[in-house]
Design a protein around this motif. Structure first.
Motif, short mmCIF file in Angstrom:
data_model
loop_
_atom_site.label_atom_id
_atom_site.label_comp_id
_atom_site.label_asym_id
_atom_site.label_seq_id
_atom_site.Cartn_x
_atom_site.Cartn_y
_atom_site.Cartn_z
N LEU A 111 -2.23 -6.00 -1.39
CA LEU A 111 -0.38 -6.17 -1.85
C LEU A 111 -0.63 -5.03 -1.13
O LEU A 111 -0.81 -3.64 -1.62
N ASP A 112 0.84 -4.39 -0.50
CA ASP A 112 1.43 -3.47 0.34
C ASP A 112 2.72 -2.49 -0.61
O ASP A 112 2.35 -3.15 -1.98
N THR A 113 1.85 -1.76 -1.05
CA THR A 113 2.41 -0.81 -2.59
C THR A 113 3.14 0.60 -2.60
O THR A 113 2.79 1.19 -1.09
N ILE A 114 4.25 1.02 -3.57
CA ILE A 114 4.25 2.54 -3.76
C ILE A 114 3.80 2.59 -4.72
O ILE A 114 4.07 2.06 -5.76
N CYS A 115 3.35 3.87 -4.85
CA CYS A 115 3.12 5.05 -5.74
C CYS A 115 3.91 5.94 -6.98
O CYS A 115 3.91 6.87 -6.68
N PRO A 116 4.54 5.63 -8.16
CA PRO A 116 5.19 6.57 -8.93
C PRO A 116 4.78 7.64 -9.22
O PRO A 116 2.84 7.64 -8.99
N VAL A 117 5.03 8.04 -9.54
CA VAL A 117 3.86 9.52 -10.11
C VAL A 117 3.19 9.43 -10.94
O VAL A 117 2.35 10.20 -10.97
N ASP A 118 2.88 7.72 -11.82
CA ASP A 118 2.18 8.05 -12.82
C ASP A 118 1.13 7.00 -13.00
O ASP A 118 0.68 6.08 -13.30
N PHE A 119 1.32 6.62 -11.87
CA PHE A 119 0.47 5.03 -11.06
C PHE A 119 -1.56 4.84 -11.18
O PHE A 119 -1.63 3.91 -11.93
N GLU A 120 -1.50 6.36 -11.65
CA GLU A 120 -3.12 6.39 -11.79
C GLU A 120 -3.24 5.67 -13.34
O GLU A 120 -4.26 5.00 -12.64
N SER A 121 -2.36 5.64 -13.86
CA SER A 121 -2.18 5.08 -15.77
C SER A 121 -1.66 4.13 -15.52
O SER A 121 -2.21 3.39 -16.75
N GLU A 122 -0.37 4.27 -14.98
CA GLU A 122 0.56 2.92 -14.86
C GLU A 122 0.35 1.49 -14.07
O GLU A 122 1.57 0.78 -13.91
N GLY A 123 -0.36 1.83 -13.25
CA GLY A 123 0.24 1.48 -11.93
C GLY A 123 0.85 1.16 -10.86
O GLY A 123 1.94 1.87 -10.58
N GLN A 124 1.11 0.76 -9.66
CA GLN A 124 0.95 0.73 -8.24
C GLN A 124 2.55 0.01 -8.79
O GLN A 124 2.58 -0.95 -9.42
N ILE A 125 3.61 -0.01 -7.85
CA ILE A 125 4.31 -1.02 -7.77
C ILE A 125 4.40 -2.03 -6.02
O ILE A 125 4.38 -1.38 -5.16
N ASP A 126 3.60 -2.73 -6.24
CA ASP A 126 3.39 -4.40 -5.22
C ASP A 126 4.68 -4.20 -4.14
O ASP A 126 6.26 -5.04 -5.04
N SER A 127 4.10 -5.22 -3.24
CA SER A 127 5.64 -5.96 -2.07
C SER A 127 6.38 -7.04 -2.81
O SER A 127 7.65 -7.01 -3.20
N THR A 128 5.53 -8.04 -3.80
CA THR A 128 5.87 -9.01 -4.50
C THR A 128 7.33 -8.62 -5.28
O THR A 128 8.01 -9.56 -5.29
N THR A 129 6.64 -7.82 -6.62
CA THR A 129 6.93 -7.23 -7.11
C THR A 129 8.71 -6.44 -6.28
O THR A 129 9.51 -6.74 -7.49
N LEU A 130 8.11 -5.82 -5.69
CA LEU A 130 9.97 -5.43 -4.79
C LEU A 130 10.80 -6.31 -4.75
O LEU A 130 12.13 -6.35 -5.01
N HIS A 131 10.08 -7.25 -3.62
CA HIS A 131 10.67 -8.75 -3.87
C HIS A 131 11.42 -8.92 -4.37
O HIS A 131 12.51 -9.33 -4.10
N ARG A 132 11.03 -9.19 -5.22
CA ARG A 132 11.11 -10.18 -6.40
C ARG A 132 12.46 -9.07 -7.59
O ARG A 132 13.59 -9.91 -8.34
N THR A 133 12.09 -8.07 -7.33
CA THR A 133 13.15 -7.03 -8.14
C THR A 133 14.09 -6.75 -7.11
O THR A 133 15.23 -6.38 -8.01
#
Length: 344
Positions: A111-133
């Motif tokens: 999955l392609d992702t974007i990386c929030p500033v805290d992605f190392e602890s809280e995780g990235q936001i993937d393409s499926t999540t972006l599509h659904r949101t």
């Protein structure tokens, strides 16, 4: 109504710090306000950066804050609304844990992702999540324009129609239906050979590898079986190729995404005229402003090729255009869709 969400993350004091992403956010804001009359009030525009002054506020681009802002952007949209999203920061890829990836690039196993500033602890936001949101809740008669300036961003929002020029304007195909069935034939031949092989540690290892191969084939088949590749499109569209993928049963939304590179590429964090910037953000705004100055509005396909021309001499990344519907790419680009102007 016009709404905009603009995100730029430099990842200050981290080993993967970038230089130009907050500048990108500033430049995009100035472009939207100055050239397209976007309102700047808090109900209409949100600018999220990891500037230290934003820390401990809702404008600091943590994963939680970004998810809330993404939902805010498309909530309560209605016919004729203009919606803008831009993101400049790190992009990545992660594995597809549930097999539901509706990616335009079936050759990339993840999955392609974007990386929030805290992605190392809280995780990235993937393409499926972006599509659904973003895409699923959007009103079908509102127009969402997206600019993603990050690595591996080609199918970051999992939109089904992807248009991509290569360096020389030739058609390039990631994976077609034929490719997928060839993969299946190869796996079947390998399985036949394995069945007749003596049992050993090697054959058990090969069997496990083959099982994973069949699993991947099944996922690709589920996606690509919805695909139709039209070679003639490349001849008519200046070296662009259309690759249709899944989410085929969803209502089509008016979504257009310009991304800085294909899924297997990186986007440059660079300096132009002594100012730190993302290469794609610079090329996009430059092409649009040159068009405005010439009073000659670019079509979507012309904007894509113009950004490629601006980038090609110094950067290997290949920008892409993705859409949620099969639209006429020769129409003039606009961040607003006039009423009753849907293209099929």
């Amino acid at each position: 109504m016009k709404k905009a969400l603009i995100i730029g993350i430099n990842y200050y004091n981290q080993s993967y710090q970038l230089s130009g992403c907050i500048n990108d956010a500033t430049n995009v804001r100035e472009y939207l306000v100055g050239d397209h009359a976007f309102p700047q009030d808090a109900d209409s525009m949100v600018v999220m950066t990891d500037d230290p002054e934003n820390e401990n506020t809702l404008l600091y681009p943590t994963r939680a804050n970004m998810m809330n802002a993404l939902s805010w952007l498309v909530q309560d949209t209605s016919e004729g609304d203009t919606v803008w999203l831009s993101y400049s920061g790190h992009g990545g890829q992660t594995t597809d844990s549930d097999g539901n990836r509706p990616a335009a690039d079936a050759a990339i196993d993840g999955l392609d992702t974007i990386c929030p500033v805290d992605f190392e602890s809280e995780g990235q936001i993937d393409s499926t999540t972006l599509h659904r949101t973003l895409v699923v809740p959007l009103h079908p008669q509102a127009r969402l324009t997206i600019l993603f300036d990050c690595c591996h961003s080609g199918s970051a929002c999992a939109l089904p129609y992807v248009y991509r020029p290569d360096e020389e304007g030739n058609v390039s195909v990631v994976q077609t239906v034929t490719d997928t069935f060839q993969q299946g034939a190869t796996l079947i031949m390998a399985a036949n050979q394995l069945v007749h092989a003596p049992l050993s540690i090697d054959t058990l290892t090969n069997a496990n590898t083959l099982l994973h191969g069949f699993t991947g084939f099944a996922k690709n088949l589920a996606t690509v079986s919805h695909s139709v590749f039209h070679p003639e499109d490349g001849d008519d569209n200046d070296g662009l190729v259309k690759l249709e993928t899944s989410f085929a049963t969803e209502e089509v939304k008016d979504v257009w995404m310009f991304s800085g590179c294909s899924d297997d590429q990186t986007s440059a964090d660079t300096s132009i005229n002594g100012v730190a910037t993302g290469a794609m953000s610079w090329a996009f705004i430059t092409a649009m402003r040159e068009s405005d100055a010439a009073s000659a509005p670019l079509s979507y396909i012309a904007l894509l090729t113009s950004t490629r021309q601006l980038l090609k001499d110094n950067y290997s990344q290949i920008p892409q255009l993705s859409c949620d519907g099969e639209y006429d790419l020769d129409q003039a680009i606009q961040v607003r869709q006039d009423k009753n102007e849907r293209r099929n």
